[in-house]
Design a protein around this motif. Structure first.
Motif, short mmCIF file in Angstrom:
data_model
loop_
_atom_site.label_atom_id
_atom_site.label_comp_id
_atom_site.label_asym_id
_atom_site.label_seq_id
_atom_site.Cartn_x
_atom_site.Cartn_y
_atom_site.Cartn_z
N LEU A 87 16.64 15.37 -4.66
CA LEU A 87 16.20 14.56 -5.80
C LEU A 87 15.04 15.16 -6.59
CD1 LEU A 87 16.40 10.97 -4.26
CD2 LEU A 87 18.01 12.06 -5.83
N THR A 88 14.36 16.16 -6.05
CA THR A 88 13.19 16.67 -6.78
C THR A 88 13.39 18.10 -7.29
OG1 THR A 88 12.02 17.63 -4.88
CG2 THR A 88 11.71 15.28 -5.27
N ILE A 89 14.51 18.72 -6.92
CA ILE A 89 14.79 20.08 -7.40
C ILE A 89 16.14 20.05 -8.09
CG2 ILE A 89 15.17 22.48 -6.71
CD1 ILE A 89 13.17 22.01 -4.46
N SER A 90 16.21 20.58 -9.29
CA SER A 90 17.42 20.44 -10.10
C SER A 90 18.60 21.18 -9.47
CB SER A 90 17.19 20.97 -11.51
OG SER A 90 17.14 22.38 -11.51
N LEU A 449 14.98 10.56 -14.73
CA LEU A 449 14.91 11.85 -14.06
C LEU A 449 15.32 12.93 -15.05
CD1 LEU A 449 15.08 9.79 -11.68
CD2 LEU A 449 16.29 11.54 -10.39
N PRO A 450 14.90 14.18 -14.86
CA PRO A 450 14.20 14.73 -13.70
C PRO A 450 12.68 14.81 -13.88
CG PRO A 450 15.00 16.53 -15.04
CD PRO A 450 15.39 15.26 -15.76
N GLU A 451 12.11 14.30 -14.98
CA GLU A 451 10.68 14.49 -15.23
C GLU A 451 9.82 13.80 -14.17
OE1 GLU A 451 12.88 14.84 -19.03
OE2 GLU A 451 12.79 13.28 -17.50
N PHE A 452 8.80 14.52 -13.71
CA PHE A 452 7.77 13.92 -12.87
C PHE A 452 6.64 13.44 -13.79
CE2 PHE A 452 8.95 17.01 -9.24
CZ PHE A 452 9.96 16.16 -8.83
#
Length: 477
Positions: A87-90, A449-452
């Motif tokens: 979920l945190t790496i494309s 997503l995917p922006e933090f």
């Protein structure tokens, strides 16, 4: 020939939830090397996911390549993915870094939305062989279905998917192992309901099982978190027609005095490369932005502004604990933003009633909330911190009674109505009942997503007038 000559043994070494604690990885590798030397060719080494964590400089600066190199050099035979990888790496980046992985990624409940098939680098199961012992492996990861769909993946029911794989492998292997990044509750359910599993190696909930939990004939295991332990199981069968059973199981504390030089060198090299990558300047600012956790502060206001700009909601609410220090005057780099806002947390929009907003903001004025230590769900800070807002004005009496300190809240000059629904820009963490629980009571949540949130800060720093706005009080005592 004695009866003992037919005995077959297999040693299983496993790690889970290392979360990019690179300071432990060389020690873990050294311990694994020592144990493999004892077991000889009858050992396999497995990781149960969340090896990567973008809170780490090495992972952020190399987008996971540092983790892959350590996995290769440690000699893992198979791994599964956790939510931190998925979920945190494309998708594209995972495909690129896993192309260099020297062992299979085993996971049976993830598929591409377009093709309906697993990504090219993922296998629903594999069969390994050690000294004539056929070892069936399948795995699954926690099914955050809504999040995965936004990234172009489908996350299926893990229990059902594992049951299908176990059935498919029946008769093809001598021992069946499940790599489960699902948490202890689901691991127990698997052991109780799916026939034919010999070992469940667990992760996700960071549970520590110093000895395997035996449920029927299934050994359920878990080795904590952060590389503090390496799990070790010895499986044995006395005759070829027998089922393998667990005869030894323990967690080996990782000795910080043991070191694997080649892994240590690789980590140092990646640390230097990552630091260099993260020196890119994203802004130059003419003032410092302080951060406070029990009262309003400009840096937390800037984060609230960033979320409001990105979500286009009626107003935004964030917690100041996402920010680990003040933003200094001068040049701001990607590495600095990463260091100050390391949490892999995404913005979201949710419809919330005014009464739920009132409750959260009242709680924010209480030290038991603003100073609360919290863990998990993407949060990589230390304490929760008070709430910062953009788009609201809050009048309060700090000497008032708990839950009666706020005298008036307005939005665009109009009173906030308790029964009216508002479109609120906030953080995904709150929707999981973490911290200010009334913020989880909304509906129609849209995760973005995917922006933090640190990506949003970067954009906000380049918006004209944003620094001046962050200095304007929203909490009026």
């Amino acid at each position: 020939m004695g009866l003992g000559s037919n005995k077959q043994k297999l040693t299983i070494l496993y790690t889970n939830d290392i979360h990019s604690h690179f300071e432990m990885m060389s020690n873990v590798a050294a311990l694994i090397s020592r144990e493999k030397a004892v077991a000889g060719d009858k050992a396999i080494v497995l990781d149960i996911g969340d090896h990567m964590d973008r809170a780490s400089v090495e992972t952020e600066g190399t987008m996971g390549q540092a983790n892959v190199d350590v996995i290769n050099l440690t000699g893992y035979d198979a791994i599964t993915i956790g939510n931190n990888e998925g979920l945190t790496i494309s998708y594209d980046v995972l495909e690129s870094v896993y192309a260099g992985l020297q062992c299979p990624v085993v996971c049976c409940n993830i598929s591409e939305t377009k093709s309906g098939k697993p990504p090219s680098w993922m296998k629903p199961h594999v069969i390994l062989e050690r000294e004539g012992i056929r070892i069936g492996l399948t795995g699954a990861t926690a099914a955050f279905a809504g999040f995965y769909q936004l990234l172009g993946w489908e996350a299926g029911d893990p229990v059902q998917a594992i049951a299908e794989q176990v059935r498919a492998l029946q008769g093809q292997c001598d021992i069946m192992i499940v790599l489960s990044h699902l948490g202890l509750t689901i691991d127990k359910r698997l052991a109780e309901n799916v026939e034919g599993i010999d070992v469940i190696l667990g992760g996700h909930t960071h549970h520590i099982l110093e000895e395997p939990l035996m449920i029927g004939k299934t050994a359920v295991c878990g080795a904590g978190k952060f590389g503090q332990y390496v799990g070790r199981l010895v499986m044995q069968r006395d005759h070829a027609e027998d089922r393998f059973t667990c005869i030894e199981g323990s967690l080996l504390p990782v000795d910080k005095n043991l070191m694997e030089p080649i892994v240590e060198q690789a980590i140092m090299k990646h640390h230097e490369l990552a630091r260099e990558k993260l020196t890119e300047a994203v802004a130059v600012i003419d003032r410092s932005l302080p951060i406070h956790y029990e009262e309003e502060s400009p840096f937390a206001n800037l984060l609230a502004q960033a979320v409001l700009q990105h979500t286009d909601a009626d107003f935004a609410i964030v917690n100041s604990g996402q920010l680990l220090g003040p933003l200094p005057e001068g040049e701001i780099s990607t590495g600095m933003l990463h260091g100050l806002c390391p949490s892999p947390i995404n913005p979201c929009v949710v419809k919330l009633r005014g009464e739920h907003i009132y409750q959260a903001l009242e709680e924010s004025l209480l030290q038991e909330f603003s100073g609360k230590k919290i863990l998990g769900f993407g949060f990589r800070g230390y304490i929760l911190g008070g709430l910062a807002v953009d788009g609201l004005k809050i009048h309060y009496d700090k000497n008032g009674e708990p839950y009666r300190k706020i005298t008036h809240i307005s939005m665009k000059g109009q009173p906030l109505e308790p029964q009216r629904e508002y479109k609120v820009g906030t953080l995904d963490m709150f929707t999981f009942k973490i911290g200010y629980e009334s913020l989880s009571l909304g509906k129609d949540t849209v995760y973005m997503l995917p922006e933090f949130i640190r990506d949003l800060l970067r954009s906000e720093l380049s918006r004209p007038g944003s620094l001046e706005e962050s200095m304007i009080p929203r909490w009026i005592s």
